[in-house]
Design an enzyme around this catalytic site. Sequence first.
Site, PDB file in Angstrom:
ATOM      1  CG  ASP A  35      -2.094   0.903   1.149  1.00  0.00           C
ATOM      2  OD1 ASP A  35      -2.278   1.536   0.094  1.00  0.00           O
ATOM      3  OD2 ASP A  35      -2.835   1.008   2.133  1.00  0.00           O
ATOM      4  CD  GLU A  73      -0.347   5.308  -4.125  1.00  0.00           C
ATOM      5  OE1 GLU A  73      -1.073   4.308  -4.248  1.00  0.00           O
ATOM      6  OE2 GLU A  73       0.121   5.686  -3.035  1.00  0.00           O
ATOM      7  CG  ASP A  87      -8.184   4.476   0.489  1.00  0.00           C
ATOM      8  OD1 ASP A  87      -8.059   3.255   0.698  1.00  0.00           O
ATOM      9  OD2 ASP A  87      -7.327   5.304   0.836  1.00  0.00           O
TER      10      ASP A  87
END
Length: 796
Positions: A405, A408, A482
């Site tokens: 997670d 990015e 999300d």
Amino acid sequence: MQSSEAIHPERLGSYDQQSAGYWLEQMISTHQEKHTLCVSFQHDIQVKVRHLTESIVRLTVQAGSDTDSVPSPGITPLAAQPFTIEENQSSVVSRFGELAVTISNGSPASLSISDSQGISRLRVDSIRFFADGSSQLRLASEAEADYFGLGEKTGWLSKQGSKTVMWNSDVYAPHNLETEALYVSIPYLLKLDAKGATGFLLDAPAKSEWNLQKSHQEITITLDTGAVDFYVILGQDAKQVTERYTELSGRMPLPPAWSLGYHQSRYSYMSQQEVEQLAEEFRSREIPCDAIHLDIHYMRGYRVFTFDANRFPNPKKMVGNLLEQGFHIVPIVDPGVKRDVEYTVYQEGVSGNYFCRRLEGELYFGEVWPGISAFPDFTSSATRSWWGEKHKFYTQLGIQGIWNDMNEPAVFNESKTMELDVMHQAEGRPQPHRALHNLYGLQMSRATYEGLREQLQGERPFVLTRSGYIGVQRYAAVWTGDNRSFWEHMEMAVPMLLNMGLSGIPFAGVDVGGFAYDTQPELLARWTQLGAFLPFFRNHSAIDAIRQEPWRFGEEIEAVCRAAIARRYRLIPYLYSVFAEAARKGWPVVRPIFMEAPGDSTARTVADEFFVGRHLLAAPVLRPQQRKRMVYFPEGEWVDVESGLTYSGAQYHIVDAPLSHMPLFARAGAPIAETDVYSHLQFEHQDVLRIVFYGHPVGETAETLDLYEDDGHSFAYEQKNAYNLVRIQSKRRGNEWIVTLDLVHEGYSTPYTYRELRFTGAAKCWQIDTDYRQDGDDIIVQLPVDQTSRLILRPM
């Protein structure tokens, strides 16, 4: 007194860096280098053409650089092939196989890719370079064409009329039609029109902006930096182009069978006791489940590769006990490493030079969950090896799956990510983060997967990632981040996942029930029904949202969720065969209707239903209190697997959709592989394999299922050819219904000795030429697993 700053060009507005650009124009010369066509233009621009296969070509356009553009790690290298060339004063044409590239001289010059019939399939009308290092392509847009792909994007299935940005971004909110950038960037476009299917892949790890708004009558693509490096793929239809496209982007390895089961997660399950109680609830309530995910609170102060000793006093015992019950633990691992001189992982990262640095040498730090943190430079093979090796911390506990997670990478600052001037080693070709941003999640997933594969000693790892780029499917499944507990977000998930599949990512899903905000009982029930047919099936909720495990809203909703999950587990042999097909051919697991009905123009407009493989048509309910819905059926006949009702294709029908089940239809007479429902997925315990034929085939077209079987957990299928491939074909020949089972490959010893064929409703109207028994109106035949068989049914 004023200084010279008073007449700064940008302050005066007298100088626009982009207006100072120059076009690709005025061809100067051509020559060949091995299997590369090189064409020089004014302004020191060079175009290079490489024919990679008979249907794939790579074109690079660079300005003022002696260094040839190197494909990103997202591309699977293909060798350039020899070609023929034709040249005159106005153009140069290269040809190989079914594809020709025409470079036309002019101001600006244009590039056109044509098929073997001489029909132009894609045209670049102009390319322009700007003084700030950016560039722009303009592709001709045709009114009759539809465009799909672009990876993980909000919006409708067709991308015509959209604007989007390829820049991996941590977007907690909002996720709506105006959200142009999300977590994954796949700069790939699939064009469908009367000429066939055409793929356009832009290998651009930096930011790019794509404008497909119809008012422009063109597609405009703006690149922030780097060479213009793209591939064009020709084919007859979406299926063929997707297969060829995934030659470039790569195909997923077969995942472990347990990862196809139901996953339960929350931000966060706070303690070992809570996790163990959760597992007990699933088993006592007889709800199948294979995985429990641990969010960031399992760690000591959010330090990766640690467990909090107070909350999780004995993680090895917990993991071992849960494995015995059929549960796999999947812990989250983020890239941010806490700046803590007493923290071993931080010490090793500094001493080994594994972290990202500024050009001048100082470490880059950013704030994430642990506080001020350093970030591994995953563009370095040494860093990836180190990071992969650190996962021994988990594998020695018995863990076989990792959840990546915040990769990015997300940083808690104004830009939401790493500063653009941070440097990456990039295997000896140092480049700033600005140029390589979209590669970060891909390379982290690669490090995780390769580390796990090495340590698990022949067992298949499972990696889940939030961020990625072209080729991420080679290492990880993807979930869409999300989302919200809104009906609109459930509806948005369908076209998003279909386009991800078309973009090369077959193993993907969304947070079932919605991550943020409070879900509602009916929404959870309907979302679980939908999730049961998505490739990745996980329920996940936020720390400030109400709990949404299947039993949280009373007996009725629990029963609906249990039935939906059980339906998936019953269909695992079929689903696993579709996954194997995706691994072999690159086809999506869930597919837009037009992929299996390429000649059906209406099918291109259907965005709220989908195929699972070729033979199952899922029509999820996406509105509250809806108990009927309109379903479009492509050509053929379709059987409701619950009611047995048959619907004729090439038209819409209104079908019943009670809360108790989601409409699901089987292609009439097509083979569907099923089994009994177990609490978790272990193929060595599978007692029965059924091939179910819902209804009977119509027309002369044979319907085929390539039933794939292996042990579901090892790489023996790859290393020892330890798998079975059974081609099951069902077809009509005159009045006869003929079913054949051919052993295409035999290398796996199944735990069952017979395959059971069930012909639903056939006893009322068919006679069969072999021994059988009846179950109501169904005909049941048992065939030994090592036997090639041919059955004939004749009308009574």
